[in-house]
Design a protein around this motif. Structure first.
Motif, PDB file in Angstrom:
ATOM      1  N   SER A 150      -4.874   6.754  10.003  1.00 41.15           N
ATOM      2  CA  SER A 150      -4.781   5.568  10.846  1.00 41.15           C
ATOM      3  C   SER A 150      -3.465   5.506  11.626  1.00 41.15           C
ATOM      4  O   SER A 150      -3.445   5.007  12.735  1.00 41.15           O
ATOM      5  N   VAL A 151      -2.369   6.044  11.081  1.00 38.68           N
ATOM      6  CA  VAL A 151      -1.104   5.966  11.844  1.00 38.68           C
ATOM      7  C   VAL A 151      -0.871   7.178  12.751  1.00 38.68           C
ATOM      8  O   VAL A 151      -0.025   7.126  13.646  1.00 38.68           O
ATOM      9  N   TYR A 206      -1.440  -2.228   7.055  1.00 39.99           N
ATOM     10  CA  TYR A 206      -1.005  -1.936   5.690  1.00 39.99           C
ATOM     11  C   TYR A 206       0.200  -2.794   5.327  1.00 39.99           C
ATOM     12  O   TYR A 206       1.021  -3.115   6.188  1.00 39.99           O
ATOM     13  N   VAL A 256       3.672  -2.819   3.769  1.00 43.51           N
ATOM     14  CA  VAL A 256       4.653  -1.744   3.640  1.00 43.51           C
ATOM     15  C   VAL A 256       5.914  -2.228   2.927  1.00 43.51           C
ATOM     16  O   VAL A 256       6.570  -3.170   3.386  1.00 43.51           O
ATOM     17  N   ASN A 283      -0.852  -1.202  11.602  1.00 39.51           N
ATOM     18  CA  ASN A 283      -2.214  -0.759  11.303  1.00 39.51           C
ATOM     19  C   ASN A 283      -2.816  -1.499  10.111  1.00 39.51           C
ATOM     20  O   ASN A 283      -3.834  -1.083   9.566  1.00 39.51           O
ATOM     21  N   HIS A 307       0.828  -1.209   0.000  1.00 39.15           N
ATOM     22  CA  HIS A 307       0.000   0.000   0.000  1.00 39.15           C
ATOM     23  C   HIS A 307       0.861   1.258   0.000  1.00 39.15           C
ATOM     24  O   HIS A 307       0.500   2.292  -0.548  1.00 39.15           O
ATOM     25  N   ILE A 308       1.988   1.121   0.688  1.00 43.11           N
ATOM     26  CA  ILE A 308       2.852   2.291   0.857  1.00 43.11           C
ATOM     27  C   ILE A 308       4.285   1.822   1.001  1.00 43.11           C
ATOM     28  O   ILE A 308       4.527   0.672   1.387  1.00 43.11           O
ATOM     29  N   ASN A 360       4.696   1.259  12.214  1.00 41.92           N
ATOM     30  CA  ASN A 360       3.384   1.831  12.547  1.00 41.92           C
ATOM     31  C   ASN A 360       2.369   1.513  11.437  1.00 41.92           C
ATOM     32  O   ASN A 360       1.258   1.043  11.710  1.00 41.92           O
ATOM     33  N   PHE A 361       2.773   1.704  10.165  1.00 43.28           N
ATOM     34  CA  PHE A 361       1.866   1.375   9.042  1.00 43.28           C
ATOM     35  C   PHE A 361       1.534  -0.126   9.066  1.00 43.28           C
ATOM     36  O   PHE A 361       0.374  -0.514   8.911  1.00 43.28           O
ATOM     37  N   ALA A 375       7.457   2.821   9.440  1.00 43.47           N
ATOM     38  CA  ALA A 375       7.105   1.631   8.653  1.00 43.47           C
ATOM     39  C   ALA A 375       6.388   0.615   9.546  1.00 43.47           C
ATOM     40  O   ALA A 375       5.376   0.020   9.155  1.00 43.47           O
ATOM     41  N   MET A 408      -4.645   6.398   5.247  1.00 42.23           N
ATOM     42  CA  MET A 408      -3.437   5.830   5.846  1.00 42.23           C
ATOM     43  C   MET A 408      -2.852   6.759   6.902  1.00 42.23           C
ATOM     44  O   MET A 408      -2.479   6.322   7.987  1.00 42.23           O
ATOM     45  N   LEU A 409      -2.798   8.060   6.586  1.00 33.92           N
ATOM     46  CA  LEU A 409      -2.227   9.009   7.547  1.00 33.92           C
ATOM     47  C   LEU A 409      -3.091   9.071   8.801  1.00 33.92           C
ATOM     48  O   LEU A 409      -2.594   9.088   9.927  1.00 33.92           O
TER      49      LEU A 409
END
Ligand code: NBP
Length: 478
Positions: free
Chosen positions: A158-159, A26, A28, A24, A4-5, A20-21, A18, A155-156
């Protein structure tokens, strides 16, 4: 797997962001110039979520879903430019590059304009909260196109840190450099806040005669009231810590020379360019710089001053209460200056920054997080056209109630020879702003005298010049 990112630059900040994403939910993609860091991350934290380790830039880009979104977390300055150039060459129009480092907002403006020409979105995102924040939820200040923000928003959110009411501490601050500008001012305010706390500590020790443990106790108590904040909380922690080696208070064995990485200096340099007075931040930057001048300090150590004398115990307790008032009033003044700067920057660059939203996203995650920020948010919510925080009824009343004690504290500090540049600059700014007449009339008259710089009159429109070298009659100037 498509990610996703992506995060490139896996030192403390990038690694924790990373994670943290991933935590949550995602997927990464992770990448670092030195591949060992990438392998270490996956080895140590791979079980926290879904990572795609990429050894090369090409692998990294290939791992990302489209439009690609990648965050750069490398050293600010030339390394950031090098990494942007490397990846921009591999991306397609519509992809989004996010710089989460501490870039100067002018660099962000330059980079955004260059990438926009190539059809790429560039988001300069200020991220505050240090390594713990990056992992558990930072305050995120993204600047760039609204379209890029929308694609990143879920995304932002959520983190990011969550405020007490559950709102994520991130918002679209504004176009191009707006996010990094606001992050810079955040750091400037952080400098001012730390300086004010330092002055309160100095007064409690040298004037009230408190031990570090007692000062810690005082800060702990203040932290239950209107000064409730992360910086006051850690101040109490630091002051109650004992050095394991010597058994002395930790604060007494740390060299009294404060360093800086530059964002405070940038804030003041930019404030000078914008012509906006931020004396609290400037004094804080200068105080750190003075502390580091061992040469000047040792050359001045012999200069006379008042003999050290602490107050009697019954007076000391009352004095400590006054210091709380002085600290709070100075804090309001410094924050007002910071917000004045945000609105000047926003006007100068046409960013349309919502000042209340900035208060809202600093309520949690960042270093200056505090209950106080919610009051700033609500001041602007109640009155979106509020010209400055001191014009808000609530802050005006609180600072008005504190001003008597504030003056007493500054006067006592001066009598005892304890330097309080932050408290006194804040008070001077408060008094200057509320003065009906300032001696600037004399300054302008002097300028007219030696340089024919002209002046305006209080009683009618127009610009004038007095013929100082002649018969001193007045002429209209155009
Ligand atoms: P550093 O600022 O120490 O940067 C180290 C990272 O930059 C490593 O991944 C390193 O790769 C990479 N790097 C460098 Br240096 N030069 C490079 C180049 N020419 N090409 C590619 N990569 C390069 O890391 P940090 O402390 O995690 O901070 C990252 C960013 O976040 C900085 O901009 C910082 O100002 C900002 N920030 C930091 C904090 C904090 O509390 N530390 C808080 C908020 C913001 P390598 O492993 O190959 O050497």
């Amino acid at each position: 797997t498509t990610a996703h990112i992506g995060v490139t630059g896996l030192a403390v900040m990038g690694r924790n962001l990373a994670r943290n994403f991933a935590r949550n939910g995602y997927t990464v993609a992770v990448h670092n110039r030195t591949a060992a860091r990438t392998r270490d991350l996956v080895r140590d934290f791979g079980d926290e979520g879904s990572f795609v380790a990429a050894e090369t830039a090409e692998e990294f880009v290939a791992a990302l879903e489209r439009p690609r979104r990648l965050i750069i977390m490398v050293k600010a300055g030339a390394p950031t430019d090098a990494v942007i150039d490397e990846f921009a060459a591999l991306l397609d129009p519509g992809d989004v590059i996010i710089d989460g480092g501490n870039a100067h907002y002018a660099d962000t403006r330059r980079r955004e304009a260059a990438l926009r020409e190539r059809g790429l979105h560039f988001v300069g995102a200020g991220i505050s909260g240090g390594e713990e924040g990056a992992l558990h939820g930072p305050s995120i200040m993204p600047g760039g196109s609204a379209e890029a923000y929308e694609s990143l928003r879920p995304m932002l959110e959520s983190v990011a840190a969550k405020a007490e009411d559950g709102t994520p501490c991130t918002t679209h601050v504004g176009p191009d450099g707006a996010g990094h500008f606001v992050k810079m001012v955040h750091n400037g305010i952080e400098y001012a806040d730390m300086q004010l706390i330092g002055e309160a500590y100095h007064l409690l020790r040298d004037v009230a005669g408190f031990s570090p443990a007692r000062v810690a106790e005082t800060f702990r108590e203040w932290n239950t009231g209107r000064l409730d904040s992360y910086l006051i909380e850690i101040t109490a922690e630091v002051l109650s810590h004992t050095d394991a080696e010597t058994g002395k208070p930790f604060v007494d064995i740390v060299a009294d020379q404060a360093e800086q990485k530059g964002t405070g200096r940038w804030t003041v340099q930019t404030a000078l360019d914008l012509g906006v007075p931020v004396s609290g931040i400037a004094e804080a930057v200068f105080a750190r710089s003075l502390s580091g001048h061992a040469d000047l300090r040792s050359a001045s150590g012999h200069l006379p001053g008042p003999a050290a004398a602490a107050l009697a115990p019954d007076e000391a307790e009352r004095f400590a209460e006054k210091v709380e008032q002085a600290l709070y009033a100075s804090k309001i003044t410094s924050y007002a200056q910071g917000w004045n700067m945000i609105s000047s920057g926003s006007d100068e660059f046409g960013w349309g920054i919502d000042p209340g939203a900035v208060g809202a996203i600093w309520r949690a995650g960042c270093i200056i997080r505090a209950a106080f920020l919610d009051r700033i948010r609500s001041a602007f919510a109640a009155r979106p056209d509020l010209p400055t925080l001191l014009a808000d009824d609530h802050f005006a009343k609180e600072i008005g109630d504190a001003q008597g004690d504030w003056r007493a504290v500054v006067a006592t500090a001066v009598e005892h020879g304890v330097p309080v540049p932050g408290f006194s600059a804040a008070l001077a700014s408060y008094d200057a702003l509320r003065s009906e007449r300032l001696p600037a009339s004399l300054t302008q008259a002097q300028r007219d005298f030696f340089g024919a710089h002209t002046y305006r009159r209080t009683d009618r429109e127009g610009s004038f010049h007095t013929l100082w070298g002649g018969d001193r009659s007045e002429v209209a100037a155009d």
